[in-house]
Design an enzyme around this catalytic site. Structure first.
Site, mmCIF file in Angstrom:
data_model
loop_
_atom_site.group_PDB
_atom_site.id
_atom_site.type_symbol
_atom_site.label_atom_id
_atom_site.label_comp_id
_atom_site.label_asym_id
_atom_site.label_seq_id
_atom_site.Cartn_x
_atom_site.Cartn_y
_atom_site.Cartn_z
ATOM 1 N N GLY A 151 126.301 76.314 60.386
ATOM 2 C CA GLY A 151 125.951 77.554 61.067
ATOM 3 C C GLY A 151 124.517 77.528 61.552
ATOM 4 O O GLY A 151 123.707 76.692 61.138
ATOM 5 N N CYS A 152 124.203 78.454 62.444
ATOM 6 C CA CYS A 152 122.864 78.475 63.038
ATOM 7 C C CYS A 152 121.797 78.863 62.008
ATOM 8 O O CYS A 152 120.817 78.136 61.813
ATOM 9 C CB CYS A 152 122.836 79.404 64.241
ATOM 10 S SG CYS A 152 123.538 81.047 63.955
ATOM 11 N N TYR A 153 121.989 79.989 61.322
ATOM 12 C CA TYR A 153 121.040 80.361 60.287
ATOM 13 C C TYR A 153 120.935 79.286 59.193
ATOM 14 O O TYR A 153 119.829 78.891 58.806
ATOM 15 C CB TYR A 153 121.425 81.698 59.656
ATOM 16 C CG TYR A 153 121.093 82.929 60.448
ATOM 17 C CD1 TYR A 153 119.791 83.173 60.893
ATOM 18 C CD2 TYR A 153 122.064 83.875 60.736
ATOM 19 C CE1 TYR A 153 119.473 84.329 61.609
ATOM 20 C CE2 TYR A 153 121.765 85.030 61.451
ATOM 21 C CZ TYR A 153 120.475 85.246 61.884
ATOM 22 O OH TYR A 153 120.174 86.393 62.588
#
Length: 342
Positions: A151-153
């Site tokens: 995921g990005c985070y």
């Protein structure tokens, strides 16, 4: 090396478009299918006007059999909880699958009802998936048939924290993370909080204490630490198109110096192509990483509070999604890691 026939499932979303942009540059890729869930197809130039007329691929309605027949590698750019419906068919047909959703990141199927409100439809595949954070799982990615793109985070948080965790430089019970993302991180479908009038000139926290990326972060940090750990993780929406800035705090362990902290990052990322450690006293900014696959890190040990502060900046659509997927593709098939990304 022969061309790899590639399909992008979900090519009309922000991530799918960004991925297609990179794949068009790749000298060892033949794009054979771009698909949409919509009943009508659309020309790629409608979404990417800069594409030359000679490369105006049609994005066509999804057909599983068509994708299987036409591709060697399948990128799944689908909303969370949808990829689990499709990945098994492609794997059974001998395809390599790179999934950009959360559907194969968590190893425990019991986490999905808690964080994604669904029972996992293919729990038998969770043990086979490889978490595609290349800086720490390169050897596994090289042999993987199912790659779970991070995921990005989590990408920003894990790249910022793993050197400290693995080197046992911080108190594992003291980790606090504050992350802020541009609006594109919410996807293309508008919501009440992502409309222009809500996001513009505004800044606010959301999903406080319950963001779905929390178990992903905790799972990978726990692997790195060799023991289960929890983090306080709060997310915010920035009034910008793209980019993530994560600010990470943790208490240092007794006797740890700033030199040891910086040495840990230099050891882990000294030869990294895409992780850049800022000079002492310098910290990253979104403008330095937007539209790139870089993760920039800044590190400080505050002697007044014995707190290690790490700032991590990425582009949520690139290192946080499409660019990292291409990086994993390159590693998996033996191409130069930066191909199409630099």
């Amino acid at each position: 090396m022969s061309l790899k026939r590639v399909a992008v499932i979900g090519a009309t979303g922000y991530v799918g478009v960004e991925l297609t942009r990179f794949l068009l540059r790749h000298p060892s890729v033949q794009i054979t299918r771009l698909t949409t869930s919509q009943p009508q197809g659309v020309g790629l130039r409608t979404l990417l006007p800069e594409v030359h007329a000679a490369k105006n691929y049609q994005i066509v309605p999804y057909s599983k059999d068509d994708v299987i027949q036409s591709s060697d590698v399948v990128f799944l750019c689908l909303p969370h909880t949808e990829a689990m419906q499709h990945a098994g068919s492609f794997l059974s047909a001998g395809k390599t699958v790179i999934d950009l959703s959360a559907d194969f990141r968590l190893k425990n199927p019991a986490e999905y009802p808690v964080w994604y409100a669904v029972e996992h439809l293919a729990p038998e595949l969770l043990a086979k998936s490889v978490y595609g954070l290349p800086e720490f799982y390169r050897e596994q990615v090289e042999k993987a048939d199912l790659i779970a793109n991070p995921g990005c985070y989590p990408t920003s948080v894990l790249l910022g924290l793993l050197p400290l965790v693995k080197k046992k430089l911080i108190d594992l019970k003291s980790i606090t993370v504050s992350s802020a993302s541009g609006v594109s991180g919410a996807g293309k479908k508008p919501s009440a909080t992502t409309h222009f009038c809500e996001a513009h000139e505004n800044f606010f926290a959301y999903k406080v204490g319950k963001h779905q990326h929390t178990p992903e972060i905790e799972q990978i940090l726990s692997e790195g630490a060799g023991t289960a750990l929890k983090v306080d993780f709060t997310t915010h929406l920035l009034p910008v198109n793209r980019g993530i800035l994560s600010t990470i705090y943790a208490k240092k362990n007794q006797g740890v110096t700033e030199e040891q902290v910086r040495a840990a990052y230099e050891e882990f990322y000294g030869k990294s192509l895409f992780v850049r450690l800022k000079n002492k006293g310098e910290f990253p900014a979104l403008k330095d990483v937007q539209h790139s696959n870089f993760c920039d890190l800044g590190v400080l040990l505050n002697p007044r509070t014995d707190t290690v502060t790490v700032l991590a900046a990425i582009d949520n659509l690139v290192k946080g999604a499409a660019g990292q997927a291409v990086q994993n593709f390159n590693i998996r098939f033996g191409f130069e890691e930066g191909t199409a990304l630099l």
